[in-house]
Design an enzyme around this catalytic site. Structure first.
Site, PDB file in Angstrom:
ATOM      1  N   ASP A  48      30.359  34.924  20.372  1.00  0.00           N
ATOM      2  CA  ASP A  48      30.634  34.928  18.919  1.00  0.00           C
ATOM      3  C   ASP A  48      31.930  35.716  18.645  1.00  0.00           C
ATOM      4  O   ASP A  48      32.815  35.233  17.933  1.00  0.00           O
ATOM      5  CB  ASP A  48      29.501  35.619  18.125  1.00  0.00           C
ATOM      6  CG  ASP A  48      28.134  34.981  18.285  1.00  0.00           C
ATOM      7  OD1 ASP A  48      27.551  34.545  17.293  1.00  0.00           O
ATOM      8  OD2 ASP A  48      27.625  34.925  19.431  1.00  0.00           O
ATOM      9  N   GLU A  71      32.198  35.487   9.918  1.00  0.00           N
ATOM     10  CA  GLU A  71      30.871  36.111   9.961  1.00  0.00           C
ATOM     11  C   GLU A  71      30.902  37.477  10.640  1.00  0.00           C
ATOM     12  O   GLU A  71      30.246  38.416  10.193  1.00  0.00           O
ATOM     13  CB  GLU A  71      29.862  35.215  10.709  1.00  0.00           C
ATOM     14  CG  GLU A  71      28.485  35.873  10.744  1.00  0.00           C
ATOM     15  CD  GLU A  71      27.446  35.133  11.562  1.00  0.00           C
ATOM     16  OE1 GLU A  71      27.727  34.022  12.059  1.00  0.00           O
ATOM     17  OE2 GLU A  71      26.344  35.684  11.719  1.00  0.00           O
ATOM     18  N   ASP A 145      32.521  30.446  11.135  1.00  0.00           N
ATOM     19  CA  ASP A 145      31.272  30.857  11.785  1.00  0.00           C
ATOM     20  C   ASP A 145      31.490  30.558  13.258  1.00  0.00           C
ATOM     21  O   ASP A 145      31.431  29.416  13.683  1.00  0.00           O
ATOM     22  CB  ASP A 145      30.070  30.078  11.232  1.00  0.00           C
ATOM     23  CG  ASP A 145      28.754  30.706  11.680  1.00  0.00           C
ATOM     24  OD1 ASP A 145      28.756  31.414  12.709  1.00  0.00           O
ATOM     25  OD2 ASP A 145      27.733  30.480  11.007  1.00  0.00           O
ATOM     26  N   ILE A 147      29.908  31.129  16.035  1.00  0.00           N
ATOM     27  CA  ILE A 147      28.744  30.421  16.586  1.00  0.00           C
ATOM     28  C   ILE A 147      27.702  30.395  15.483  1.00  0.00           C
ATOM     29  O   ILE A 147      27.172  31.436  15.093  1.00  0.00           O
ATOM     30  CB  ILE A 147      28.150  31.110  17.834  1.00  0.00           C
ATOM     31  CG1 ILE A 147      29.141  31.049  18.988  1.00  0.00           C
ATOM     32  CG2 ILE A 147      26.841  30.413  18.237  1.00  0.00           C
ATOM     33  CD1 ILE A 147      28.587  31.554  20.318  1.00  0.00           C
ATOM     34  N   ASP A 148      27.455  29.216  14.965  1.00  0.00           N
ATOM     35  CA  ASP A 148      26.385  29.076  13.993  1.00  0.00           C
ATOM     36  C   ASP A 148      25.165  28.642  14.785  1.00  0.00           C
ATOM     37  O   ASP A 148      25.255  27.744  15.627  1.00  0.00           O
ATOM     38  CB  ASP A 148      26.769  28.012  12.955  1.00  0.00           C
ATOM     39  CG  ASP A 148      25.688  27.840  11.904  1.00  0.00           C
ATOM     40  OD1 ASP A 148      25.034  28.834  11.555  1.00  0.00           O
ATOM     41  OD2 ASP A 148      25.510  26.698  11.432  1.00  0.00           O
ATOM     42  N   THR A 150      23.234  31.113  16.555  1.00  0.00           N
ATOM     43  CA  THR A 150      23.320  31.934  17.778  1.00  0.00           C
ATOM     44  C   THR A 150      22.002  31.892  18.556  1.00  0.00           C
ATOM     45  O   THR A 150      22.005  31.888  19.792  1.00  0.00           O
ATOM     46  CB  THR A 150      23.693  33.390  17.421  1.00  0.00           C
ATOM     47  OG1 THR A 150      24.866  33.354  16.609  1.00  0.00           O
ATOM     48  CG2 THR A 150      23.991  34.216  18.655  1.00  0.00           C
ATOM     49  N   ASP A 291      28.009  29.185   6.594  1.00  0.00           N
ATOM     50  CA  ASP A 291      26.912  28.350   7.104  1.00  0.00           C
ATOM     51  C   ASP A 291      26.894  26.963   6.455  1.00  0.00           C
ATOM     52  O   ASP A 291      26.114  26.106   6.895  1.00  0.00           O
ATOM     53  CB  ASP A 291      25.559  29.032   6.878  1.00  0.00           C
ATOM     54  CG  ASP A 291      25.308  30.167   7.879  1.00  0.00           C
ATOM     55  OD1 ASP A 291      25.789  30.054   9.024  1.00  0.00           O
ATOM     56  OD2 ASP A 291      24.645  31.150   7.513  1.00  0.00           O
TER      57      ASP A 291
END
Ligand SMILES: Nc1ncnc2c1ncn2[C@@H]1O[C@H](COP(=O)(O)OS(=O)(=O)O)[C@@H](OP(=O)(O)O)[C@H]1O
Ligand SMILES: [Mg+2]
Ligand SMILES: [Mg+2]
Ligand SMILES: [Mg+2]
Length: 350
Positions: A48, A71, A145, A147-148, A150, A291
């Site tokens: 991330d 994020e 984001d 890594i959306d 995670t 998101d």
């Protein structure tokens, strides 16, 4: 062909592709101490952090005046201890591997990529922290984001790298990279790695993460007999029981597809599922703009409507969150009114 946002679109594709290579390469090598738990108890990994560093570095080189809402922030990486310093070294190594990879189709060296583009630890932590903008109604801002989903990433399931450009509170460009998503949902063992791209007024398309093949996306019309929902894996993020009640009211016979991340939006716009339904599990959680920014543009550019659970449009001009928007209802235009009506009936009963 419209030329509006042509450079931003190419930059976003390029940045998301690099970040996806990084996240997929990390997955196989991730070790336990490379994951931290944030204040809200959610996980964050070296992938991330380094993906946000890469995307933010490229955005800043291309558009130094643009603001960024990301994020992640680097505060946990700035303390001094052996474990933090090894985490930091790993992030620097991963981010530089991604930044310095050979230029591909559409890549421009001035975006801070290609051989010789190494950044030091401070530059990369500052790049992560450039994502701290508080947001607002006016001007240009990107939202990342890295890594959306995670949790999906850690399970080896679906996750997405998400990037969107918002101008005066309207999403103009959105790119979603889904490294683990099968090209054809019905062939789970076939080719994987999809990129979804949308530009306002110019439609949406799906490409292979690995190459240039692309297909325009139009959502299939509402067909009640095959209509199904896409929803979160995590019951804490979206109420499974509420979607099941909505499904009963609509007389649907198909089970929901559960999947982490904005990959749900990709699957919605290419017709793997009929609607993305996200129902709040309690009071208090405010959805984050990173998101839903990319996904919302994919929906509207492929023939769909997206609102919150009360039918209100999503407002990307309120800050880092969607504020008083609760839940998400996204589906093809001709199904939205019926779906929203079913949602309202369930909410009233509760
Ligand atoms: N309580 C609550 N309610 C709603 N949403 C929440 C909640 N807590 C977290 N999040 C956000 O959910 C993001 C992942 O969402 P998904 O539901 O798509 O994926 S998952 O199935 O939960 O993994 C996840 O994004 P990432 O942190 O980027 O993975 C969070 O931003
Ligand atoms: Mg998170
Ligand atoms: Mg997310
Ligand atoms: Mg995330």
């Amino acid at each position: 062909m419209s030329l509006a946002y042509i450079t931003e679109k190419q930059l976003a594709i390029s940045a998301v592709r690099r970040a996806c290579l990084l996240t997929s390469s990390v997955f196989n090598k991730l070790v336990k101490n490379e994951t931290l738990v944030k204040g809200d108890k959610s996980p964050v990994t070296v992938a991330d952090y380094s993906a946000q560093a890469v995307i933010s570095t490229m955005l800043h080189r291309a558009y130094p005046d643009d603001l960024i809402i990301g994020e992640e922030d680097a505060s946990d990486l700035r303390t001094e201890s052996d474990s933090v310093s090894s985490l930091r070294n790993r992030i620097v190594e991963l981010a530089n591997e991604a930044l310095t990879a050979e230029l591909g189709i559409g890549d421009i060296a001035e975006w801070g990529i290609g051989p010789g583009s190494e950044q030091n630890a401070n530059q990369l932590l500052d790049a992560i922290d450039r994502g701290s903008y508080e947001g607002g109604r006016n001007g240009r801002m990107w939202t990342i984001d890295p890594i959306d989903g995670t949790k999906g990433f850690l399970r080896g399931e679906q996750y997405a790298v998400c990037l969107a450009l918002i101008v005066d509170a309207q999403v103009q460009v959105g790119v979603l990279g889904c490294p683990n998503l099968p090209w054809d949902w019905l062939k789970p063992d076939g080719d994987k790695g999809c990129l979804f791209v949308a530009v306002r007024g110019q439609g949406a398309q799906q490409m292979k993460l690995s190459g240039a093949d692309s297909a325009p996306l139009t959502m299939p019309p509402y067909t009640p007999s095959t209509f199904n929902f896409l929803e979160s894996v995590e019951a804490a993020h979206s109420s499974h029981s509420t979607t099941s009640q909505i499904s009963t009211i609509m007389g649907l016979t198909q089970s929901p597809i559960r999947m982490d991340s904005q990959a749900k939006y990709g699957c919605l716009v290419r017709g793997d599922g009929g609607a993305y339904v996200r129902m709040p599990t309690g009071v208090g959680y405010q959805e984050k703009i990173w998101d839903h920014a990319t996904g919302s543009l994919l929906v509207t550019e492929s023939g769909g409507i997206i609102t919150d659970s009360r039918g209100l449009p999503l407002d990307f001009g309120l800050g880092r969150t969607l504020g008083e928007n609760y839940g998400i209802i996204a589906t093809v235009s001709d199904a939205h009114a019926e779906l929203l009506d079913a949602v309202q009936r369930v909410v009233k009963e509760d």
